[in-house]
Design a protein around this motif. Sequence first.
Motif, short mmCIF file in Angstrom:
data_model
loop_
_atom_site.label_atom_id
_atom_site.label_comp_id
_atom_site.label_asym_id
_atom_site.label_seq_id
_atom_site.Cartn_x
_atom_site.Cartn_y
_atom_site.Cartn_z
N HIS A 165 1.19 -1.57 0.33
CA HIS A 165 0.10 -0.25 0.19
C HIS A 165 1.14 1.11 0.34
CE1 HIS A 165 -3.44 2.53 1.97
NE2 HIS A 165 -3.28 2.97 0.54
N CYS A 175 -2.94 0.63 7.52
CA CYS A 175 -3.45 1.25 8.06
C CYS A 175 -4.94 2.25 8.31
CB CYS A 175 -3.02 3.00 7.44
SG CYS A 175 -3.73 2.67 5.48
N CYS A 208 0.47 4.05 3.34
CA CYS A 208 1.42 3.73 4.45
C CYS A 208 2.51 3.08 3.48
CB CYS A 208 0.64 3.39 5.01
SG CYS A 208 0.27 1.54 4.75
N CYS A 234 -7.19 -1.56 3.40
CA CYS A 234 -5.96 -1.88 4.29
C CYS A 234 -5.69 -1.97 5.63
CB CYS A 234 -4.41 -0.70 4.45
SG CYS A 234 -2.85 -1.01 4.69
ZN LIG Z 1 -2.17 1.08 4.60
#
Ligand SMILES: [Zn+2]
Length: 303
Positions: free
Chosen positions: A115, A291, A118, A288
Amino acid sequence: MIHPPDQPTALHAGGDNSIAFLIGVTADEWTLLILRHALQGVDSFDQWLELLPISPPVLSGRLRRMAELGIVAVSGDTYPLTRRGAALWPMIVTLAGWEKVWGDDHVEPLPRLRHLRCGADFTPLMACGACGEVAAARDVVGEFGPSGSWPRSAPSAATRRPAGGSANLGPSFFPQSRALIGNRWAAAMLSAAYLGATRFSQFHRQVGAPATVIADRLRVFREVGVLHAEGDQDRADRATFRLTDKGRAFFPVVMSGVEWSQRWYVAPEGPALEFQHRDHRFWMLLLCAECEKPLAGRDIEVG
Ligand SMILES: [Zn+2]
Ligand SMILES: [Zn+2]
């Protein structure tokens, strides 16, 4: 029928519905493997040929089919994903996420999902887009909508992938998923389980496959551990088949596919399937797990 790459296909009244297209397009391991690499940026015939144990005629058959359906564009020897094709990212991301958590026999490394917002390697988490809560599969109830029925959801000859050349790779990128959605009967059986089928007779009636196919799939689903049998274990016609945690965890893959197909192959009567979460209409939001922010295709690196 015309499948413009950047806008939805208008389906014929009373004909194949979005689910038939979903199964026709994605219930094929080669197509999933081609897509997995396409999402990493692969778009040339030779690159796929190098990356996959696929023969040139089979690859060209799959790409031709994907081009007809508006999933890739054709430009010389390159086949870039269209908007329609790129919108399949949630299905590949949820598939890879499920294999990472539940699969255990990977010969080839799984795609690594990062991702970019993050920076973490992540697994996707399903949430309800309407209320924002993280949603488990058992909290989401599906039923047929106006264009939904079993006969309209089975791919017809026109919707189905080209015959032959089915992948037989041994343990592969998506070894367990292949048993669940690698062919149209498996995909239809799994959908029936999510819509509440538990008895052999229900699967048989709803899916419309020969009894031997139903029995074989039930056996494979039990071996993979997505269904377990209660009651008379040795008599498939007397047992009750229920989804296990592993089976329910696969639901976001199917949901991703259903949402994609209903966005891009639109029946005039309305959707084929409708989903409720608590007292409201459900649509899927992927978060996600690291995060807990919503995922967007452009923020994901498939490595
Ligand atoms: Zn993330
Ligand atoms: Zn909700």
